[in-house]
Write an enzyme that holds these catalytic residues in place. Structure first.
Site, PDB file in Angstrom:
ATOM      1  N   ASP A   1       0.807  -1.227   0.000  1.00 39.81           N
ATOM      2  CA  ASP A   1       0.000   0.000   0.000  1.00 39.81           C
ATOM      3  C   ASP A   1       0.837   1.273   0.000  1.00 39.81           C
ATOM      4  O   ASP A   1       0.442   2.305   0.559  1.00 39.81           O
ATOM      5  CB  ASP A   1      -0.968   0.011   1.212  1.00 39.81           C
ATOM      6  CG  ASP A   1      -1.868  -1.202   1.213  1.00 39.81           C
ATOM      7  OD1 ASP A   1      -2.226  -1.675   0.120  1.00 39.81           O
ATOM      8  OD2 ASP A   1      -2.200  -1.684   2.310  1.00 39.81           O
TER       9      ASP A   1
ATOM     10  N   LYS B   1       1.864   2.067  -5.139  1.00 39.65           N
ATOM     11  CA  LYS B   1       2.451   1.506  -6.369  1.00 39.65           C
ATOM     12  C   LYS B   1       1.543   1.748  -7.578  1.00 39.65           C
ATOM     13  O   LYS B   1       2.005   2.146  -8.642  1.00 39.65           O
ATOM     14  CB  LYS B   1       2.665  -0.019  -6.210  1.00 39.65           C
ATOM     15  CG  LYS B   1       3.600  -0.379  -5.059  1.00 39.65           C
ATOM     16  CD  LYS B   1       3.658  -1.874  -4.841  1.00 39.65           C
ATOM     17  CE  LYS B   1       2.395  -2.477  -4.298  1.00 39.65           C
ATOM     18  NZ  LYS B   1       2.030  -2.082  -2.921  1.00 39.65           N
TER      19      LYS B   1
ATOM     20  N   GLY C   1      -4.570  -4.336  -3.776  1.00 43.07           N
ATOM     21  CA  GLY C   1      -5.577  -3.315  -4.058  1.00 43.07           C
ATOM     22  C   GLY C   1      -4.820  -2.072  -4.466  1.00 43.07           C
ATOM     23  O   GLY C   1      -4.161  -1.454  -3.640  1.00 43.07           O
ATOM     24  N   HIS C   2      -4.841  -1.749  -5.752  1.00 42.26           N
ATOM     25  CA  HIS C   2      -4.058  -0.629  -6.267  1.00 42.26           C
ATOM     26  C   HIS C   2      -5.013   0.490  -6.695  1.00 42.26           C
ATOM     27  O   HIS C   2      -5.846   0.295  -7.574  1.00 42.26           O
ATOM     28  CB  HIS C   2      -3.179  -1.091  -7.435  1.00 42.26           C
ATOM     29  CG  HIS C   2      -2.128  -2.083  -7.004  1.00 42.26           C
ATOM     30  ND1 HIS C   2      -1.236  -2.652  -7.864  1.00 42.26           N
ATOM     31  CD2 HIS C   2      -1.837  -2.592  -5.785  1.00 42.26           C
ATOM     32  CE1 HIS C   2      -0.435  -3.473  -7.193  1.00 42.26           C
ATOM     33  NE2 HIS C   2      -0.797  -3.461  -5.928  1.00 42.26           N
TER      34      HIS C   2
ATOM     35  N   GLN D   1       1.939  -6.106  -3.113  1.00 43.57           N
ATOM     36  CA  GLN D   1       2.442  -6.236  -1.733  1.00 43.57           C
ATOM     37  C   GLN D   1       3.712  -5.390  -1.555  1.00 43.57           C
ATOM     38  O   GLN D   1       3.802  -4.332  -2.124  1.00 43.57           O
ATOM     39  CB  GLN D   1       2.680  -7.711  -1.363  1.00 43.57           C
ATOM     40  CG  GLN D   1       1.389  -8.522  -1.213  1.00 43.57           C
ATOM     41  CD  GLN D   1       0.796  -8.989  -2.521  1.00 43.57           C
ATOM     42  OE1 GLN D   1       1.445  -9.683  -3.285  1.00 43.57           O
ATOM     43  NE2 GLN D   1      -0.439  -8.627  -2.802  1.00 43.57           N
TER      44      GLN D   1
HETATM   45  P1  GDP Z   1      -0.778   0.268  -3.566  1.00 41.99           P
HETATM   46  O1  GDP Z   1      -1.378  -1.004  -3.085  1.00 41.99           O
HETATM   47  O2  GDP Z   1       0.687   0.351  -3.299  1.00 41.99           O
HETATM   48  O3  GDP Z   1      -1.105   0.579  -4.997  1.00 41.99           O
HETATM   49  O4  GDP Z   1      -1.446   1.433  -2.688  1.00 41.99           O
HETATM   50  P2  GDP Z   1      -3.008   1.563  -2.293  1.00 41.99           P
HETATM   51  O5  GDP Z   1      -3.753   2.055  -3.469  1.00 41.99           O
HETATM   52  O6  GDP Z   1      -3.492   0.358  -1.592  1.00 41.99           O
HETATM   53  O7  GDP Z   1      -2.913   2.667  -1.157  1.00 41.99           O
HETATM   54  C1  GDP Z   1      -2.375   3.925  -1.395  1.00 41.99           C
HETATM   55  C2  GDP Z   1      -3.453   4.987  -1.065  1.00 41.99           C
HETATM   56  O8  GDP Z   1      -2.857   6.257  -1.010  1.00 41.99           O
HETATM   57  C3  GDP Z   1      -4.523   5.079  -2.137  1.00 41.99           C
HETATM   58  O9  GDP Z   1      -5.745   5.458  -1.518  1.00 41.99           O
HETATM   59  C4  GDP Z   1      -4.015   6.197  -3.039  1.00 41.99           C
HETATM   60  O10 GDP Z   1      -5.066   6.860  -3.727  1.00 41.99           O
HETATM   61  C5  GDP Z   1      -3.386   7.095  -2.032  1.00 41.99           C
HETATM   62  N1  GDP Z   1      -2.220   7.863  -2.502  1.00 41.99           N
HETATM   63  C6  GDP Z   1      -1.237   7.489  -3.358  1.00 41.99           C
HETATM   64  N2  GDP Z   1      -0.287   8.445  -3.440  1.00 41.99           N
HETATM   65  C7  GDP Z   1      -0.679   9.436  -2.613  1.00 41.99           C
HETATM   66  C8  GDP Z   1      -0.120  10.686  -2.237  1.00 41.99           C
HETATM   67  O11 GDP Z   1       0.970  11.077  -2.649  1.00 41.99           O
HETATM   68  N3  GDP Z   1      -0.820  11.427  -1.332  1.00 41.99           N
HETATM   69  C9  GDP Z   1      -2.009  11.029  -0.816  1.00 41.99           C
HETATM   70  N4  GDP Z   1      -2.624  11.832   0.055  1.00 41.99           N
HETATM   71  N5  GDP Z   1      -2.578   9.873  -1.151  1.00 41.99           N
HETATM   72  C10 GDP Z   1      -1.917   9.084  -2.038  1.00 41.99           C
HETATM   73  P1  IMO Z   2      -0.925  -4.228  -2.224  1.00 44.72           P
HETATM   74  O1  IMO Z   2      -0.486  -4.758  -3.555  1.00 44.72           O
HETATM   75  C1  IMO Z   2      -0.938  -4.647   2.107  1.00 44.72           C
HETATM   76  C2  IMO Z   2      -0.912  -8.726   3.687  1.00 44.72           C
HETATM   77  C3  IMO Z   2      -2.148  -9.164   4.435  1.00 44.72           C
HETATM   78  C4  IMO Z   2      -1.523 -10.118   5.432  1.00 44.72           C
HETATM   79  C5  IMO Z   2      -0.429 -10.797   4.610  1.00 44.72           C
HETATM   80  C6  IMO Z   2      -0.841 -12.143   4.030  1.00 44.72           C
HETATM   81  O2  IMO Z   2      -2.241  -3.510  -2.264  1.00 44.72           O
HETATM   82  O3  IMO Z   2       0.159  -3.433  -1.579  1.00 44.72           O
HETATM   83  P2  IMO Z   2      -2.402 -12.832   1.989  1.00 44.72           P
HETATM   84  O4  IMO Z   2      -3.868 -12.583   1.754  1.00 44.72           O
HETATM   85  O5  IMO Z   2      -1.519 -12.280   0.930  1.00 44.72           O
HETATM   86  O6  IMO Z   2      -2.094 -14.265   2.297  1.00 44.72           O
HETATM   87  O7  IMO Z   2      -2.091 -12.029   3.359  1.00 44.72           O
HETATM   88  O8  IMO Z   2      -0.123  -9.899   3.558  1.00 44.72           O
HETATM   89  N1  IMO Z   2      -1.166  -8.215   2.310  1.00 44.72           N
HETATM   90  C7  IMO Z   2      -1.131  -6.920   1.985  1.00 44.72           C
HETATM   91  N2  IMO Z   2      -0.948  -5.834   2.761  1.00 44.72           N
HETATM   92  N3  IMO Z   2      -1.089  -4.527   0.771  1.00 44.72           N
HETATM   93  C8  IMO Z   2      -1.237  -5.614  -0.018  1.00 44.72           C
HETATM   94  O9  IMO Z   2      -1.221  -5.544  -1.357  1.00 44.72           O
HETATM   95  C9  IMO Z   2      -1.312  -6.885   0.593  1.00 44.72           C
HETATM   96  N4  IMO Z   2      -1.476  -8.141   0.134  1.00 44.72           N
HETATM   97  C10 IMO Z   2      -1.365  -8.953   1.196  1.00 44.72           C
HETATM   98  O10 IMO Z   2      -2.781  -8.074   5.060  1.00 44.72           O
HETATM   99  O11 IMO Z   2      -0.888  -9.390   6.456  1.00 44.72           O
HETATM  100 MG    MG Z   3      -2.912  -1.655  -1.801  1.00 48.46          MG
END
Ligand code: GDP
Ligand code: IMO
Ligand code: MG
Length: 430
Positions: free
Chosen positions: A14, A17, A41-42, A225
């Site tokens: 998270d 990416k 979840g991207h 991840q």
């Molecule tokens: P990922 O799994 O690495 O793609 O990240 P996620 O989408 O799960 O979580 C990142 C969260 O931060 C999302 O809600 C994005 O919309 C948000 N986000 C990404 N870059 C920024 C930033 O520079 N500032 C803020 N405030 N939010 C951001």
């Molecule tokens: P993105 O791509 C954050 C974590 C779960 C748990 C561990 C194992 O959005 O960054 P799993 O279901 O993979 O067997 O769970 O890994 N986890 C993540 N945490 N972002 C993710 O993906 C994750 N995918 C798995 O919360 O701790």
């Molecule tokens: Mg994510």
């Protein structure tokens, strides 16, 4: 150096990416998801509109980009179809430009049932998985009993294999975990419904990518991840079941190391973690509340509250090493805007012996406490800033300090969730 880009997380996921993959996709021909599954979840935000992708590569919002889900990914065909339909509803049509590897293992309902049953049985020792069946699906792959996407091509064989494997799982689900049994006929019926929708996407994706390399097309490899969730290099057993580090690109696609090019480590300006496991810089005070609220730190896949903490420089140096990172992208800088002071962990101290550790070791995270360096906050709005010279001096100093700690440059800074809230410190398109 070749033109390809690996984008992966340096923390526990998270990091943002998806946003950066989307941002860099405008100059790319292919975007490849190479490991993990719909546990990811991207989040992408374009002109204020939010799209969350779990399985489909984050570059596909650009109409000319081709998406690949390669052999290293575990695919739920039902989730895949749902996601394609969601994109279509939002006017993104990807049918002719998404290819999935015939070798990718399937995630089916018995994997999800096993994942949930195991977590329940573990009780307080649960890993805190996303409940998407990821662990059991990778177990099947390694145990050489997985059904793969290519098996969808032969209904008769599929039916035979499915009956055998469902029987294997029902034994465990019913006798050991006291759960309901699963009907292979139901799964088969559902698979036959979705099969035709994805049939034309099933390809030898490694061959497609090698041709792209030969044609000098830029490929982005999209990590899911993060480094500390990697099955080999992460905080085991509180990890996911795939290789989220650079090595995963190679086995997960069939593309060798000389083609990987530039490796960009996405790093949140602070740290978060979902699920259980060690987290040295974790906060439990009002700063946790602040980061949670201002950073909207709730999971994009499960909606769970993310644990929060300061940036961990020890873990960051580890991620630089493990992944051979070329540079960093610092995200969510704007979330720190209102803080009086900002801390960075620069080493760990043993709570019993006071010994200082500068290197990260997954076996030494229980008896240590972080040693912090304190930086003044900038107390100014940075959200939406697009040029480094427009950042407050204290924010630039914070970035400079991260570069010193990591010993690699920060090439991108993200100042908001929208695609356009991005500072390109250095021109990346060499
Ligand atoms: P990922 O799994 O690495 O793609 O990240 P996620 O989408 O799960 O979580 C990142 C969260 O931060 C999302 O809600 C994005 O919309 C948000 N986000 C990404 N870059 C920024 C930033 O520079 N500032 C803020 N405030 N939010 C951001
Ligand atoms: P993105 O791509 C954050 C974590 C779960 C748990 C561990 C194992 O959005 O960054 P799993 O279901 O993979 O067997 O769970 O890994 N986890 C993540 N945490 N972002 C993710 O993906 C994750 N995918 C798995 O919360 O701790
Ligand atoms: Mg994510």
């Amino acid at each position: 150096m070749n033109k390809n880009i690996v984008i992966l997380g340096t923390q526990w996921g998270d990091e943002g990416k998806g946003k950066i993959v989307d941002f860099l996709s405008s100059n790319s021909a292919y975007v490849v998801r190479y490991h993990g599954g719909h546990n990811a979840g991207h989040t992408l935000v374009v002109n204020g509109k939010k799209i969350i992708l779990h399985l489909i590569p984050s570059g596909l919002l650009y109409p000319n980009v081709i998406g690949i889900i390669s052999n290293g990914v575990v695919i739920s065909p039902f989730e895949l179809v749902k996601e394609i339909e969601m994109l279509e509803k939002n006017n993104y049509f990807i049918n002719e430009r998404l290819f999935i590897s015939e070798s990718a293992p399937l995630i089916l309902p018995y994997h999800i049932a096993m994942d949930l049953a195991r977590e329940k049985k573990l009780g307080i020792n649960a890993i805190g998985t996303t409940g998407r069946g990821i662990g059991p699906a990778y177990e099947d792959k390694i145990a050489r009993r997985a059904l793969r996407i290519g098996d969808l091509k032969n209904t008769k064989e599929l039916s035979i294999k499915l009956e055998v494997i469902v029987d294997y799982y029902n034994n465990q689900l019913v006798s050991f975990y006291k759960q309901k049994s699963i009907s292979y006929k139901e799964i088969l019926k559902d698979l036959l419904k979705v099969k035709d929708l994805i049939f034309n996407m099933i390809k030898d994706t490694s061959t497609i990518l090698h041709k792209a390399i030969k044609d000098k097309k830029r490929i982005i490899f999209e990590g899911a991840q993060g480094t500390l969730l990697d099955i080999d290099h992460g905080t085991y057993p509180y990890v996911t079941s795939s290789s989220s580090t650079t090595g995963g690109v190679i086995t997960g696609t069939g593309i060798g190391p000389k083609h990987l090019g530039y490796v960009l480590g996405i790093t949140k300006a602070y740290t978060t973690r979902v699920g259980k496991g060690p987290f040295p810089t974790e906060l439990f005070d009002e700063i946790d509340n602040y980061l949670s609220k201002k950073g909207k730190e709730f999971g994009s896949t499960t909606g769970r509250k993310r644990r929060t903490g300061w940036l961990d420089g020890v873990a960051l140096r580890y991620a630089v090493k493990i992944n051979s990172l070329s540079a960093l992208c610092i995200t969510k800088l704007d979330v720190l805007d209102d803080l009086e002071e900002i801390k960075i962990c620069i080493s760990y101290k043993d709570i019993n012996t006071s010994k200082i550790y500068k290197d990260f070791s997954v076996f030494n995270l229980e008896n240590i406490t972080p040693v912090y360096e304190v930086h003044p906050g900038w107390k100014e709005k940075t959200s939406g800033i697009k040029r480094i010279e427009d950042l407050p001096e204290a924010a630039r100093n914070y970035i400079k300090r991260i570069e010193e700690i990591a010993q690699i440059p920060v090439d991108i800074i993200s100042t908001g969730p929208d695609r356009s809230d991005t500072i390109l410190v250095k021109t990346l398109f060499f």
